[in-house]
Design a protein around this motif. Sequence first.
Motif, PDB file in Angstrom:
ATOM      1  N   PRO A   1       0.802  -1.231   0.000  1.00 53.92           N
ATOM      2  CA  PRO A   1       0.000   0.000   0.000  1.00 53.92           C
ATOM      3  C   PRO A   1       0.834   1.280   0.000  1.00 53.92           C
ATOM      4  O   PRO A   1       0.386   2.289  -0.547  1.00 53.92           O
ATOM      5  CB  PRO A   1      -0.842  -0.110   1.274  1.00 53.92           C
ATOM      6  CG  PRO A   1      -0.245  -1.177   2.089  1.00 53.92           C
ATOM      7  CD  PRO A   1       0.526  -2.070   1.175  1.00 53.92           C
ATOM      8  N   ILE A   2       2.025   1.238   0.580  1.00 52.76           N
ATOM      9  CA  ILE A   2       2.802   2.483   0.656  1.00 52.76           C
ATOM     10  C   ILE A   2       3.324   2.867  -0.733  1.00 52.76           C
ATOM     11  O   ILE A   2       3.241   4.027  -1.143  1.00 52.76           O
ATOM     12  CB  ILE A   2       3.960   2.334   1.662  1.00 52.76           C
ATOM     13  CG1 ILE A   2       3.418   1.973   3.057  1.00 52.76           C
ATOM     14  CG2 ILE A   2       4.769   3.612   1.742  1.00 52.76           C
ATOM     15  CD1 ILE A   2       2.469   2.982   3.652  1.00 52.76           C
ATOM     16  N   ALA A   3       3.803   1.865  -1.475  1.00 50.73           N
ATOM     17  CA  ALA A   3       4.239   2.130  -2.849  1.00 50.73           C
ATOM     18  C   ALA A   3       3.047   2.586  -3.689  1.00 50.73           C
ATOM     19  O   ALA A   3       3.166   3.477  -4.540  1.00 50.73           O
ATOM     20  CB  ALA A   3       4.855   0.878  -3.455  1.00 50.73           C
TER      21      ALA A   3
ATOM     22  N   LEU B   1       0.485   4.248  -2.622  1.00 51.90           N
ATOM     23  CA  LEU B   1       0.197   5.646  -2.295  1.00 51.90           C
ATOM     24  C   LEU B   1       1.203   6.583  -2.966  1.00 51.90           C
ATOM     25  O   LEU B   1       0.838   7.664  -3.438  1.00 51.90           O
ATOM     26  CB  LEU B   1       0.219   5.846  -0.778  1.00 51.90           C
ATOM     27  CG  LEU B   1      -1.033   5.371  -0.046  1.00 51.90           C
ATOM     28  CD1 LEU B   1      -0.825   5.402   1.458  1.00 51.90           C
ATOM     29  CD2 LEU B   1      -2.238   6.223  -0.418  1.00 51.90           C
ATOM     30  N   ALA B   2       2.459   6.169  -2.996  1.00 48.06           N
ATOM     31  CA  ALA B   2       3.472   6.994  -3.648  1.00 48.06           C
ATOM     32  C   ALA B   2       3.106   7.215  -5.119  1.00 48.06           C
ATOM     33  O   ALA B   2       3.136   8.339  -5.622  1.00 48.06           O
ATOM     34  CB  ALA B   2       4.848   6.353  -3.526  1.00 48.06           C
TER      35      ALA B   2
END
Lengths: 302, 326
Positions: free
Chosen positions: A75-77, A79-80
């Motif tokens: 999920p963090i990638a 979001l990026a």
Amino acid sequence: MAALPVPLPSAKMAAVEKRRQAVAQATSFTDSGRPGVPRTAATAESEEDFLRQVGVTEMLRAALLKVLEARPEEPIAFLAHYFENMGLRSPANGGAGEPPGQLLLQQQRLGRALWHLRLAHHSQRTAFNNNVGVAYECLSASGRKKKPGLDGRTYSELLKRICRDGEAPEEVVAPLLRKIQCRDHEAVPLAVFRAGMLTCFVLLEFVARAGALYRLLEDPGLAMADRRLGQAVLDTLEGALQASDDTAPARYLEAGSRLGPDSLALAMDRALVARRPSAPMTREEFLEKAAALFIAKVKPVG
Amino acid sequence: MLSPERLALPDYEYLAQRHVLTYVEDAVCQLLENKEDISQYGIARFFTEYFNSVCQGTHILFREFSFIQATPHNRASFLRAFWRCFRTVGKNGDLLTMREYHCLLQLLCPDFPLELTQKAARIVLMDDAMDCLMSFSDFLFAFQIQFYYSEFLESVAAIYQDLLSGKNPNTVIVPTSSSGQHRHRPSTGEAGTPEGVEASLFYQCLENLCDRHKYSCPPPALVKEVLSNVQRLTFYGFLVALSKHHGINQALGALPDKGDLMHDPAMDEELERLVLRWRPHRSSRQHRAKEPGAFGYQRRDKLEALQTVPPASAPTPCLYQWEPIE
């Protein structure tokens, strides 16, 4: 990271609280410009107002909803990428000055549509369908002069881009493109667009898996697969695909069992039983033949 | 590609499992601290930079300790950053004391607690001679276990104490405080009593612990492997075995194998390039570091500076004592 046990929410919240305090302390310490006012309820409120006013609240809400819809592995990638794309869209970025030309606009629209299409894996049908809808709208809202709607040229262009980015060899996917492309001037309805996108993504995954299969068959010394072995696997695959011609659920089971390890092994064993030397089969050939089996089942457009 | 488990989780659990909200909240905190930046670069750009740096693991540089230990990813990123920044120490074969390693840690995290460094040093030194010199790799791998599995080791220490005193450890839930009682080691001189606890019993308790532990644990299969090689062992014997275990290092995924610790040609090249670039512009770079950085740029500058510090000066820790983040 995935294998790590999850801290319970309460513990996590406590950690977050602690961090917030630390951050608050750090900020009151760093704010040299302002007098060292401790963060009171009033400032917290004004911060909330600030976030709302500049649109952070809304932006994060939308982003988190997208995360929940797509449930990405990372999920963090995700979001990026999400914010990166958003930044490219905003006029404040880069293209300050004259408006971008028609061609650039078209490229931007394609890029945005592609991004939406890739947000969710096609097996997550609801999320994927939503994203296809959004991508369709992105592309349809084209030039001011023309009536809204998606033409065949843009649609074909998008298909080509997807295949190119999917890293499948061109000759492997070309037959599919011929089958599902529309004529340049044709209007493409949403249903056709959706089916085209889905087929394209499924084929790309199919080709990727076929590639993995080939790596297993490959002779490590020669970096080539034995032709009889490759052909035996392809024949088994073909048999299974024919079995699934009917839509009855039992047929899927039959197809699955034909591809089960035992029947596949049997076929491979039979192919290898005569230990004669045979011509090798290249990766390209294997992929092309495997893809042809898939493409044969795709109904052409129109 | 497909992970049905992930798709079946309730929303909140999915977000919690991946620590999404931790990062989103932190992003907002950072944004509030850098309001000037967003008027210049835009919010989307700010978030892009933030989440990219989280992916790359540079987000933990010069952050407060509570943030650094907040998620497993942050811990792994910190271990990686520590290794990458100071691996030249190991390459030169310099031996440092616990306090010197602590200074290095504080360069990356100004409020890094001394207690944690001490605990890591204890794993290496096995006794209380805390001013002994340690090699970089010994310290690093011991530190990794201590830092990454901190909460787990607290519980293990409590279990070990109970086993030693003959209590039934399975009645223990979790230690309520992090009091240093477990540091007390059984005196080796006690007549007749063999040192440590019985490995198989110890494993049973640990297996039980891994099942219900809410923090990161080493993979139980590997713990079993560690414990199945011996009859009896002490608490520190266990920690040493964990820290030297390849599989546990790999499962944790932050550091390379011990043999490859000093091998990083890409990094060497990068260092070489930085040194060349940095030398003639030393004064201008120092000047730049004083300007308020856009997002994390300032930090990256500092990191570059750190990486180029000649390791020969390493044993004089005071040189490294940087002021806390301004």
